[in-house]
Scaffold this active site. Structure first.
Site, short mmCIF file in Angstrom:
data_model
loop_
_atom_site.label_atom_id
_atom_site.label_comp_id
_atom_site.label_asym_id
_atom_site.label_seq_id
_atom_site.Cartn_x
_atom_site.Cartn_y
_atom_site.Cartn_z
N ASN A 1 0.80 -1.22 0.00
CA ASN A 1 0.00 0.00 0.00
C ASN A 1 0.84 1.27 0.00
O ASN A 1 0.35 2.34 -0.36
CB ASN A 1 -0.93 0.01 1.22
CG ASN A 1 -0.20 -0.23 2.51
OD1 ASN A 1 0.52 -1.22 2.66
ND2 ASN A 1 -0.37 0.66 3.47
N CYS B 1 -3.46 4.68 7.55
CA CYS B 1 -3.75 4.15 8.88
C CYS B 1 -2.70 4.53 9.91
O CYS B 1 -2.86 4.28 11.10
CB CYS B 1 -3.89 2.63 8.81
SG CYS B 1 -5.21 2.10 7.71
N GLN C 1 -5.06 -3.36 -2.08
CA GLN C 1 -4.56 -2.42 -3.09
C GLN C 1 -4.57 -3.00 -4.49
O GLN C 1 -4.63 -2.26 -5.47
CB GLN C 1 -3.13 -1.99 -2.73
CG GLN C 1 -3.01 -1.19 -1.45
CD GLN C 1 -3.68 0.16 -1.51
OE1 GLN C 1 -3.83 0.76 -2.58
NE2 GLN C 1 -4.12 0.67 -0.37
#
Length: 394
Positions: A152, A326, A180
């Protein structure tokens, strides 16, 4: 700030108008619970199963192998925890990598506290697993290999088919986080020999809060969420029908022009990489140059603090990131960049730009032009850069 250029599609994407239109009736007109035995509820049930069948077809799976979840994080948790519980009599050893999403890494750390052993594989400087390292890590008590399809942060694509072959030859289950990769790369679970696969809708213009886990038929995995008998008794909770309908529609739209769209993204990606490498000194492209997601660009710039760069880009209307969405609240450097061998001071100066179907060459030119100014300004404020320039002139 009038101009806005969105280059953070790996973090999330906008729900497309067609997807929203497909969802709306299931909020208002056709709101019936799919568990109802009356006709009104059964219409929702039919829409749910139609969505399941379509989703399955996109990865070459059977409809009964698709389980709807709240997104990639739940799917990853379910795959690891359920496998660990179901197969712990066979063994308590799991293999993953150092560059996984935290949904995998933190779940693996949780399992370690429950008595499982986890091997975290190193990767090469491009962020790709060495197959010999994987083979050497396998033990008699290895029950699961979990390797993400594509990273990612740096976009590197793993040799998933080769990993699947190794796993199955040893009788080990294989899970891949494809959050992804899904709708960016054609996927066939049978060809790749994948046993479990995680996906999240909001990465491809679907709604947030919905995803799915593919579980190969025959695997005896327990529920992660207990309660009712939804999802054939394996995932409790009233189904998010609008979200599931939206995810299926987003998937349909994404697969309809997959080859054309990813070709466009790849061309724009390579143009962006070329301009940065040719016009901004002391930069490093992170991730594999060839085995790379079509929409991913990740650079590290020496003598730069990434947070300052992002703030200044934002002031110019440019949405970008320094790594995973995140971990955006963390001041620590990316664990992915450290894993590919970057020192802390260079990893801190990273920039991830991820493209979508709406981005244009004109936008990319604007971004690079502004990025050049920002980096020059930040470097002129850096005593480290000043010392470096003096040393270069000696």
């Amino acid at each position: 700030m009038e101009k806005q250029i969105y280059l953070d599609h790996a973090a999330t994407t906008a729900v497309s108008p067609q997807v929203l239109s497909a969802m709306l009736p299931y909020f208002t007109e056709q709101f019936g619970n799919a568990g109802g035995i009356y006709g009104f509820g059964q219409k929702s049930k039919q829409a749910l199963e139609d969505a399941r069948g379509y989703i399955a077809s996109t990865i070459g799976a059977k409809a009964e192998e698709i389980y709807f979840t709240a997104g990639g994080t739940e799917s990853d948790n379910w795959a690891l925890k359920a496998t660990a519980t179901a197969y712990q009599k066979k063994g308590k050893h799991i293999i993953t990598t150092k560059i996984e999403h935290h949904a995998i890494l933190h779940t693996a750390q949780y399992l370690e506290k429950q008595g499982f052993e986890v091997t975290y594989l190193d990767v090469d400087e491009s962020g790709i697993v060495r197959l010999d390292d994987l083979k050497n890590a396998i033990r008699e008590d290895t029950i699961l290999i979990s390797v993400m399809f594509a990273n990612n942060e740096i976009g590197s694509i793993q040799p998933i088919a080769e990993i699947g072959k190794i796993a199955h030859e040893k009788g080990i289950l294989f899970h891949t986080d494809a959050v992804q990769a899904y709708t960016q790369i054609p996927i066939s679970v049978d060809e790749l020999q994948v046993d479990m696969l995680s996906v999240s809708a909001h990465k491809f213009n679907g709604p947030k809060g919905v995803g799915f886990l593919y579980i190969r038929k025959g695997l005896k995995l327990q529920s992660l969420i207990h309660g009712g008998q939804q999802e054939r008794g394996r995932r409790a909770g009233t189904e998010n029908i609008p979200g599931i309908i939206g995810m299926a529609e987003a998937s349909r739209l994404a697969h309809a022009d997959l080859l054309e769209r990813t070709k466009m993204e790849s061309e724009l990606r390579d143009y962006l990489i070329g301009r940065i490498e040719n016009e901004i000194p002391y930069c490093r492209l992170n991730g594999d140059r060839e085995k790379r997601l079509p929409n991913n660009v990740n650079f590290s710039f020496r003598f730069i603090e990434g947070e300052s760069m992002l703030i200044m880009l934002d002031m110019k209307g440019i949405c970008a990131s320094s790594g995973s969405a995140c971990t955006s609240g963390s001041l620590d450097p990316s664990h992915v960049l450290l894993a590919i061998g970057l020192p802390h001071e260079i990893a801190h100066g990273s920039l991830r730009l991820t493209l979508g179907r709406e981005n244009t060459k004109e936008e990319i030119d604007y971004v690079v032009d502004e990025l050049k100014k920002i980096i020059e300004r930040l470097r002129n404020m850096s005593p480290l850069y000043e010392d470096f320039v003096k040393q270069q002139s000696v």
